[in-house]
Design a protein around this motif. Sequence first.
Motif, PDB file in Angstrom:
ATOM      1  N   PHE A 124      -9.095  -8.783  -9.430  1.00  0.00           N
ATOM      2  CA  PHE A 124      -9.648  -7.945  -8.363  1.00  0.00           C
ATOM      3  C   PHE A 124      -9.741  -6.496  -8.837  1.00  0.00           C
ATOM      4  N   SER A 125     -10.916  -5.903  -8.654  1.00  0.00           N
ATOM      5  CA  SER A 125     -11.106  -4.484  -8.954  1.00  0.00           C
ATOM      6  C   SER A 125     -12.322  -3.999  -8.187  1.00  0.00           C
ATOM      7  N   ALA A 147     -11.457   5.899   8.784  1.00  0.00           N
ATOM      8  CA  ALA A 147     -12.341   5.990   7.619  1.00  0.00           C
ATOM      9  C   ALA A 147     -11.466   6.039   6.368  1.00  0.00           C
ATOM     10  N   ILE A 148     -11.652   5.105   5.456  1.00  0.00           N
ATOM     11  CA  ILE A 148     -10.822   4.985   4.259  1.00  0.00           C
ATOM     12  C   ILE A 148     -11.734   4.955   3.037  1.00  0.00           C
ATOM     13  N   THR A 149     -11.573   5.923   2.137  1.00  0.00           N
ATOM     14  CA  THR A 149     -12.375   5.958   0.914  1.00  0.00           C
ATOM     15  C   THR A 149     -11.610   5.273  -0.215  1.00  0.00           C
ATOM     16  N   VAL A 150     -12.209   4.217  -0.772  1.00  0.00           N
ATOM     17  CA  VAL A 150     -11.597   3.458  -1.863  1.00  0.00           C
ATOM     18  C   VAL A 150     -12.385   3.746  -3.137  1.00  0.00           C
ATOM     19  N   GLY A 158      -3.546  -1.431  -4.789  1.00  0.00           N
ATOM     20  CA  GLY A 158      -3.983  -0.122  -4.337  1.00  0.00           C
ATOM     21  C   GLY A 158      -4.696  -0.180  -3.003  1.00  0.00           C
ATOM     22  N   VAL A 159      -5.532  -1.200  -2.819  1.00  0.00           N
ATOM     23  CA  VAL A 159      -6.238  -1.367  -1.545  1.00  0.00           C
ATOM     24  C   VAL A 159      -5.244  -1.616  -0.412  1.00  0.00           C
ATOM     25  N   LEU A 163      -4.626   0.703   3.001  1.00  0.00           N
ATOM     26  CA  LEU A 163      -4.691   0.173   4.368  1.00  0.00           C
ATOM     27  C   LEU A 163      -3.398   0.496   5.126  1.00  0.00           C
ATOM     28  N   ASN A 164      -2.274   0.337   4.460  1.00  0.00           N
ATOM     29  CA  ASN A 164      -0.988   0.552   5.116  1.00  0.00           C
ATOM     30  C   ASN A 164      -0.711   2.023   5.426  1.00  0.00           C
ATOM     31  N   SER A 165      -1.262   2.922   4.609  1.00  0.00           N
ATOM     32  CA  SER A 165      -0.943   4.345   4.772  1.00  0.00           C
ATOM     33  C   SER A 165      -1.868   5.059   5.744  1.00  0.00           C
ATOM     34  N   ASN A 166      -2.957   4.428   6.160  1.00  0.00           N
ATOM     35  CA  ASN A 166      -3.895   5.083   7.055  1.00  0.00           C
ATOM     36  C   ASN A 166      -3.385   5.039   8.500  1.00  0.00           C
ATOM     37  N   LEU A 167      -3.062   6.215   9.031  1.00  0.00           N
ATOM     38  CA  LEU A 167      -2.474   6.275  10.382  1.00  0.00           C
ATOM     39  C   LEU A 167      -3.458   5.879  11.468  1.00  0.00           C
ATOM     40  N   ASP A 168      -4.731   6.176  11.268  1.00  0.00           N
ATOM     41  CA  ASP A 168      -5.730   5.804  12.277  1.00  0.00           C
ATOM     42  C   ASP A 168      -5.875   4.289  12.382  1.00  0.00           C
ATOM     43  N   LEU A 169      -5.726   3.606  11.253  1.00  0.00           N
ATOM     44  CA  LEU A 169      -5.853   2.147  11.259  1.00  0.00           C
ATOM     45  C   LEU A 169      -4.609   1.509  11.877  1.00  0.00           C
ATOM     46  N   GLY A 170      -3.438   2.003  11.504  1.00  0.00           N
ATOM     47  CA  GLY A 170      -2.193   1.549  12.127  1.00  0.00           C
ATOM     48  C   GLY A 170      -1.871   0.098  11.913  1.00  0.00           C
ATOM     49  N   VAL A 171      -1.945  -0.358  10.630  1.00  0.00           N
ATOM     50  CA  VAL A 171      -1.670  -1.764  10.359  1.00  0.00           C
ATOM     51  C   VAL A 171      -0.598  -1.903   9.292  1.00  0.00           C
ATOM     52  N   SER A 172      -0.088  -3.137   9.190  1.00  0.00           N
ATOM     53  CA  SER A 172       0.820  -3.518   8.111  1.00  0.00           C
ATOM     54  C   SER A 172       0.161  -4.693   7.392  1.00  0.00           C
ATOM     55  N   ALA A 173      -0.312  -4.436   6.163  1.00  0.00           N
ATOM     56  CA  ALA A 173      -1.054  -5.464   5.409  1.00  0.00           C
ATOM     57  C   ALA A 173      -0.260  -5.901   4.187  1.00  0.00           C
TER      58      ALA A 173
END
Length: 499
Positions: A124-125, A147-150, A158-159, A163-173
Amino acid sequence: MANTLRISGLASGMDIDKIVSDLMKAERMPLDKLKQKKQLLEWQRDDYRSMNTLLQGLDDYLFSNITLQSSMFKKTVSSSNESVVTATASSSAANVAAAIQVNQVATSAVWLSDATKRVDKASFSVDADVTLTINVTNGDGTTNQAAITVKKGTTLDGVIAQLNSNLDLGVSAFYDEQTGRVSIMKKEMGAQASLVLADQATVDFFAQLGFTNTAAGQELTGKTAGKDADITINGLRTTRSSNTFTINGVTYTVKGTGTATVSVETDVDAMFNAIKGFVDKYNEVIAKINAELKEERYRDYRPLTDEQKEAMTEKQIELWEEKARSGMLRGDSILSSALSQMRMNVYTKVEGANIPSGFSQLAQIGITTSSNYLDGGKLIIDETKLREKIKENPDAVYQLFNQDGATDAEKGIARRLRDTIKATIGKIEQKAGKTIWTNQQFAIGRDLIEINDQIDRFEDRLKQIEDRYYRQFTAMEEAIQRANQQSMYLMNAFGGMQR
């Protein structure tokens, strides 16, 4: 003057230095008195400041432990079944008993990638920079956009981290290597949670993670919906998006289905201990102020000069100075007035509509004054009565100490005392200053400036006097030396004639 040539007593045979030193001892006596006066002022200044430290300590205690509701009004909370629900209560919560039935606990929404689309972590990349845009609905129905820029080349780890660090998303992946699947869980619980992919670039990206969305505007696939907590409180059925919620100052935490009774009561021990701590602190303060006002003044014990200290042992100096600095504040008007006012603050009835009968004076809640006049107004607690009064009406006890009012009579005891302490500290600071002030800013400091000026002038004068003595003795030595030379000349002359 300082460079005057000094001749020792070779001609006269006298110890000129010793004679001048003895003469200067008498000349220095006024200087010693000035330095002693300076020392007394410094001791008095330090004793005043120690009283301010003492008063500030009482004021700090009153603010932190008596004035703040969170300190006086603590609550004890119990649950008959902590596997169903636990609770905490704020200081403003009413004393209640709540029958709780938990019909369903709240859960979080979870999205799982398709089981048939295994993601290979090793290969995966990210192919190119991409901005993910996700319309987020939280469990309680509130919405926002993440909004998350990858960046190109980002690995699967890294992805997941982004996802985990974005406060607006608020998820645990997380990614499970065993199954090759990605799990995304909404951190907030509740039935309304959703993640909608806002554009095709975001759809395509999540497809690489194993989610089977085909078009923008779709909810992320593989969802198990979250649930709201379903509870019945005292017969009223209601829902909450979280297992932790607050009603009337009581915060409930649902643990599992079932029934329980939650009881909230005043923490009598907390209020009792706060008041007892105040009484102990108050007694300590008035005892130390009384001791300062009555401390014996030993006027025969003046501060020691440097010369006197040289002739004494350290223990002798310590014992002497203990008496010399005793009584610096004896009978002081500022402290006497403060002590009288503090007693009035404590004894006088508190007026006002918020003060019910039986709660307007300390004596009515079990705090009285010692009958021994030598105690100087010490407070005595009837612990049983105080506890009973706290149980009977904790609000009234609190108001007795903290009621605000336009007049002193309407103010609670703690407010009166804090006003008196503030005024007293201000008066003492005008007299003795504080460590960050210059001497020019307070009365004793200005006296010290004047004395230091007098000392400097007197030391200059002493130098002149000492130089004068040495000039006089030098002139005497020179005269004696000339007389001796003349005598020797005459003796030699007459001796030659005889031959």
